[in-house]
Design a protein around this motif. Structure first.
Motif, PDB file in Angstrom:
ATOM      1  N   MET A 157      -0.128  -7.847  -4.764  1.00  0.00           N
ATOM      2  CA  MET A 157       0.433  -7.073  -5.884  1.00  0.00           C
ATOM      3  C   MET A 157      -0.446  -5.900  -6.283  1.00  0.00           C
ATOM      4  SD  MET A 157       1.702  -8.619  -9.527  1.00  0.00           S
ATOM      5  CE  MET A 157       0.248  -8.334 -10.540  1.00  0.00           C
ATOM      6  N   TYR A 158      -1.756  -6.132  -6.259  1.00  0.00           N
ATOM      7  CA  TYR A 158      -2.670  -5.106  -6.774  1.00  0.00           C
ATOM      8  C   TYR A 158      -2.815  -3.889  -5.864  1.00  0.00           C
ATOM      9  CZ  TYR A 158      -3.388  -8.614 -10.241  1.00  0.00           C
ATOM     10  OH  TYR A 158      -3.148  -9.515 -11.237  1.00  0.00           O
ATOM     11  N   TYR A 160      -0.140  -2.286  -5.055  1.00  0.00           N
ATOM     12  CA  TYR A 160       1.069  -1.524  -5.368  1.00  0.00           C
ATOM     13  C   TYR A 160       0.836  -0.559  -6.536  1.00  0.00           C
ATOM     14  CZ  TYR A 160       3.818  -4.181  -2.059  1.00  0.00           C
ATOM     15  OH  TYR A 160       4.325  -4.700  -0.908  1.00  0.00           O
ATOM     16  N   ASP A 161       1.768   0.379  -6.709  1.00  0.00           N
ATOM     17  CA  ASP A 161       1.665   1.341  -7.815  1.00  0.00           C
ATOM     18  C   ASP A 161       2.278   0.776  -9.094  1.00  0.00           C
ATOM     19  OD1 ASP A 161       0.619   3.532  -6.184  1.00  0.00           O
ATOM     20  OD2 ASP A 161       2.579   3.471  -5.218  1.00  0.00           O
TER      21      ASP A 161
END
Lengths: 201, 201
Positions: A157-158, A160-161
């Motif tokens: 997840m981290y 991603y924007d």
């Protein structure tokens, strides 16, 4: 202005397909890139709408001919993004959205570092299990397999924007639409545009 | 999570007040920080809603007591942002929007580098002239003065995070709302949140 590439991804079962379909129904100002897959067609799915359903042989032929922008084998099935459609739209200055698995999104990130990467997350892993069970297309072994994969995928997840927690589909769609509209307002899009757009000269 | 500060700015006459008012009417999920000013109240404006209308003496007292987050003299009038309301809301984790002149926005940028800065731009300077004339609150000398200032202010656009071309108010409001919603989905907001939010442990 070159088109923007939006990538919607997230763990299997989180509801990417539902959110993406609801977005396109409400908001027609974006192109959708239909993926190719070797997985079995589910009830209600249409060839060329949800996916291009192809055989393993056909898929391997596409890989061989470099017709795919990314591809991945996921839970025993192949998934991939046909290259031609995406490249043509972006070149024509049109925006495009892909809805793909985590592995595929990672490959796209390498080829399109300026893309906008959106992670669709479940409210919890427990909720994710319920959704996969409810869909009823998989047996218990496959469900466990998907959940194990999902746990690992959540850690991506981290990279991603943006993150959208998919609690209620309508809310998730509003957020996705907002991200698309907001990204088009970013100052980077205006740098290098001719000054005449803001002058009366 | 700490609240987010959104700053809507742009050249005088571009329609910041109209867009901001229309946003708040449609979307109540954000706090609006009312500015203080020494300029004359226009027809329909209400003290404490559009502005806190104060005398020059009162304004100078606020400056002296450090009660303003920023202030500027613009076309002969003072404008400023009362500090207390903004700081309290942000600390309480609530988002807030300021609608301020370009000079003031520059001061805010220094104090809140993490703020989200949105530039409202006219479709053209010609259109801006027509809007200021149509408002009919200024004589020709003041209109020319404002337009000269506007030309210089347009060059500040590239210091902002987002640009909204104010062609049609409804479109500008949709974009502003989208920027607010999208910014809340940015991954930076999720870093450091407890893992439990995504675990069933």
């Amino acid at each position: 202005m070159k088109g923007k590439l939006f990538v919607l991804s997230g763990p299997s079962g989180v509801g990417k397909g539902t959110v993406r379909a609801a977005l396109l129904k409400e908001y027609s100002d974006i192109n959708y890139s239909v993926s190719a897959t070797t997985r079995a067609k589910r009830e209600g799915e249409v060839h060329g709408r949800e996916y291009f359903f192809v055989s393993v042989e056909e898929f391997q032929e596409m890989i061989k001919n470099d017709e795919l922008l990314e591809w991945a084998k996921y839970c025993g099935n192949y998934y991939g993004t046909p290259r031609k459609y995406v490249e043509e739209k972006l070149k024509a200055g049109e925006d495009i959205i892909l809805e793909i698995e985590i592995q595929g999104a990672e490959q796209i990130r390498k080829k399109f570092p300026d893309g906008v990467f959106i992670f669709l997350a479940p409210p919890s892993l427990n909720e994710l299990r319920l959704r996969i069970q409810k869909r009823g297309t998989e047996d218990e072994t496959k469900i466990s397999e998907r959940l194990e994969t999902a746990k690992i995928e959540m850690e991506k997840m981290y990279n991603y924007d943006y993150v959208i927690i998919n609690d209620v589909v309508e809310n998730a769609v509003e957020k996705l639409k907002s991200i698309i509209i907001a990204e088009r307002c970013r100052i980077e899009n205006y740098i290098g545009l001719k000054e005449g757009d803001f002058n009366d000269g």
